[in-house]
Design an enzyme around this catalytic site. Structure first.
Site, PDB file in Angstrom:
ATOM      1  N   HIS A 108      -1.831   5.614  -0.215  1.00  0.00           N
ATOM      2  CA  HIS A 108      -2.532   4.334  -0.114  1.00  0.00           C
ATOM      3  C   HIS A 108      -3.933   4.552  -0.679  1.00  0.00           C
ATOM      4  O   HIS A 108      -4.495   5.651  -0.550  1.00  0.00           O
ATOM      5  CB  HIS A 108      -2.605   3.964   1.371  1.00  0.00           C
ATOM      6  N   ASP A 165      -3.284  10.968   6.791  1.00  0.00           N
ATOM      7  CA  ASP A 165      -3.419   9.526   6.952  1.00  0.00           C
ATOM      8  C   ASP A 165      -2.301   9.079   7.895  1.00  0.00           C
ATOM      9  O   ASP A 165      -1.128   9.032   7.504  1.00  0.00           O
ATOM     10  CB  ASP A 165      -3.293   8.878   5.567  1.00  0.00           C
ATOM     11  N   GLN A 173       0.318   4.679   9.235  1.00  0.00           N
ATOM     12  CA  GLN A 173       1.670   4.147   9.455  1.00  0.00           C
ATOM     13  C   GLN A 173       2.492   4.977  10.434  1.00  0.00           C
ATOM     14  O   GLN A 173       3.584   4.555  10.819  1.00  0.00           O
ATOM     15  CB  GLN A 173       2.434   4.065   8.107  1.00  0.00           C
ATOM     16  N   LYS A 177      -2.882  -1.855  13.551  1.00  0.00           N
ATOM     17  CA  LYS A 177      -1.473  -1.664  13.191  1.00  0.00           C
ATOM     18  C   LYS A 177      -0.647  -1.210  14.387  1.00  0.00           C
ATOM     19  O   LYS A 177       0.549  -0.993  14.282  1.00  0.00           O
ATOM     20  CB  LYS A 177      -1.360  -0.632  12.064  1.00  0.00           C
ATOM     21  N   CYS A 215      -1.004  -1.335  -2.275  1.00  0.00           N
ATOM     22  CA  CYS A 215      -2.197  -0.449  -2.349  1.00  0.00           C
ATOM     23  C   CYS A 215      -1.861   0.983  -2.731  1.00  0.00           C
ATOM     24  O   CYS A 215      -2.735   1.848  -2.674  1.00  0.00           O
ATOM     25  CB  CYS A 215      -3.001  -0.423  -1.046  1.00  0.00           C
TER      26      CYS A 215
HETATM   27  C1  LIG Z   1      -0.949   4.384   4.736  1.00  0.00           C
HETATM   28  C2  LIG Z   1      -2.191   3.591   4.950  1.00  0.00           C
HETATM   29  N1  LIG Z   1      -3.362   4.206   4.942  1.00  0.00           N
HETATM   30  C3  LIG Z   1      -4.519   3.554   5.155  1.00  0.00           C
HETATM   31  C4  LIG Z   1      -4.527   2.204   5.345  1.00  0.00           C
HETATM   32  C5  LIG Z   1      -5.823   1.509   5.558  1.00  0.00           C
HETATM   33  O1  LIG Z   1      -5.912   0.982   6.836  1.00  0.00           O
HETATM   34  P1  LIG Z   1      -7.095  -0.032   7.230  1.00  0.00           P
HETATM   35  O2  LIG Z   1      -7.030  -1.152   6.234  1.00  0.00           O
HETATM   36  O3  LIG Z   1      -6.756  -0.461   8.602  1.00  0.00           O
HETATM   37  O4  LIG Z   1      -8.376   0.734   7.128  1.00  0.00           O
HETATM   38  C6  LIG Z   1      -3.332   1.493   5.341  1.00  0.00           C
HETATM   39  C7  LIG Z   1      -3.300   0.023   5.505  1.00  0.00           C
HETATM   40  O5  LIG Z   1      -2.378  -0.648   5.167  1.00  0.00           O
HETATM   41  C8  LIG Z   1      -2.120   2.217   5.144  1.00  0.00           C
HETATM   42  O6  LIG Z   1      -0.936   1.595   5.150  1.00  0.00           O
END
Ligand SMILES: Cc1ncc(COP(=O)(O)O)c(C=O)c1O
Length: 408
Positions: free
Chosen positions: A119, A197, A200, A223, A361
């Site tokens: 992402h 990260d 998810q 989330k 993304c």
């Molecule tokens: C795998 C992953 N990393 C990071 C993020 C970023 O999260 P946030 O927008 O809550 O900072 C997301 C958001 O969709 C994500 O799916």
């Protein structure tokens, strides 16, 4: 027992929108009543700033805020609540790590090892860290279906100055669960650290940072049933001690002097300058209590069953390509042949089904899966097999003409 109807009853978004089929929980989850009540209660009955007021309400709110740190630590298997830093979201947590790590530990020629699954929030901060330090970004070769290839990962360490490995626990597009325990072990054997990260994974599967030996873990409250505007950065305490904050201000310093010298507090306070999202942190406490009452094992099992059920049904349809069979974290990514993903999503929307389309993304992944735009259905504890059946019937009935009509 996992009682999905009881669970659904506790989500006002479901109660108030009886026709809605919400399959976009990887973007953000719905919130149960208890989380909403906690946030409202803060505004209606216990508004005060934390760690600053000499009166009961401020003491109580400060205590509840600090208690959430303990709850989060317990939820992810961290022994020390001081390893939990509240941020504004996973993105802020990942930036904190990358910016600091880049400044403190990276020099020219070092390698940041990541993947094309990432992402944007777990790769752009590392691009910046590389640019500023002269380090190089390298990518672990993935399997053709985008899943993680451990033997390719091991090979990456041959003759390389890998200092940090930045990977997702679960890809937000493909939903595969990466072998994080082995990833950390191999990195540590090669004197590298690991930034995971967990945006998810933490909402979907039981997490244990100690067992996996993770150095840095980032995730977002919104989330995992909690409010928006709150994220978590977990890091081993000695790493937090070596890192500098990105923001400076009230609450993070013990003293400062006219000559510009700043004496910072210890972690986590030094990373939480300024007034945090207090109501959000309190809401996260309620979200975790809710998740724990249902049980993370059961939630994980339910989401895996839903995604297998959906992928199997899609597999029987000639007009559908599924990109991630075998995904375990409640994510199914697919396309309808000859139909642009966003047109299909408009048609689904016209039929009260919310899904996400695009590149999600993860803008390097389309090269791996050979699709620039996909449809992502992501499930959570409140979704049902009946909802999937209704979606499958709709997909069977989807034509280019109907999609175009729904856009017009
Ligand atoms: C795998 C992953 N990393 C990071 C993020 C970023 O999260 P946030 O927008 O809550 O900072 C997301 C958001 O969709 C994500 O799916």
């Amino acid at each position: 027992m996992f009682d999905v109807n009881k669970i659904r009853d506790s989500f006002p978004m479901i109660r108030n929108n009886p026709e809605l089929i919400y399959f976009d929980s990887s973007a953000t989850s719905l919130k149960p009543q208890c989380v909403i009540d906690t946030v409202v209660n803060y505004y209606e009955k216990e508004t005060a700033n934390i760690h600053r007021g000499d009166y009961d309400i401020s003491f109580d709110v400060s205590k509840a805020y600090d208690n959430t740190r303990k709850t989060v630590a317990g939820f992810i298997g961290a022994q020390d609540p001081n390893c939990i830093v509240f941020t504004s979201g996973a993105t802020a947590s990942l930036n904190t790590v990358a910016i600091n790590f880049g400044k403190k530990f990276l020099t020219e020629g070092d390698v940041i090892l990541t993947s094309e699954l990432e992402h944007a929030s777990n790769i752009l901060p590392w691009f910046k860290a590389a640019e500023e330090s002269g380090a190089k970004i390298e990518y672990v070769p993935l399997n053709v279906d985008g899943s993680f290839n451990l033997s390719e990962y091991v090979k990456c360490f041959e003759n390389k100055r890998i200092k940090i490995v930045a990977l997702p626990y679960v890809s937000n597009v493909l939903g595969y669960i990466n072998p994080v325990k082995q990833i950390c072990r191999i990195a540590h054997e090669n004197h590298a650290l690991v930034c995971i990260d967990g945006a998810q994974s933490v909402p979907h599967i039981p997490t244990n940072v100690k067992e996996d030996d993770i150095d840095f873990l980032a995730f977002s409250s919104h989330k995992m049933l909690g409010p928006s505007g709150v994220g978590v950065l977990y890091a081993k305490f000695d790493l937090l001690n070596q890192m500098d904050p990105i923001f400076y201000g009230g609450g993070s310093n013990a003293r400062f002097f006219k000559n510009g010298e700043i004496m910072l507090k210890n972690s986590p306070d030094k990373f939480e300058a300024g007034t945090p999202c207090i109501e959000g942190v309190l809401g996260l406490q309620s979200a975790i209590e809710y998740l724990e009452t249902v049980g993370m094992e059961k939630i994980s099992e339910h989401c895996e069953q839903l995604s297998n059920y959906f992928a199997d049904k899609l597999n029987d349809l000639a007009n559908v390509t599924v990109y991630n069979r075998g995904s375990k974290a409640g994510i199914v990514t697919f396309n309808l042949k000859q139909i642009f993903a966003q047109d299909a999503a408009s048609y689904f929307n016209a039929n009260h089904i919310s899904v996400r389309t695009g590149n999600h993304c993860a803008k390097l992944l389309p090269n791996i899966i050979n699709a620039s735009e996909t449809i992502r259905a992501s499930f959570y504890l409140y979704n049902t097999f009946e909802e999937i059946d209704r979606f499958v019937e709709l997909i069977k009935d989807t034509t280019i003409e109907k999609c175009v009509d729904s856009v017009l």
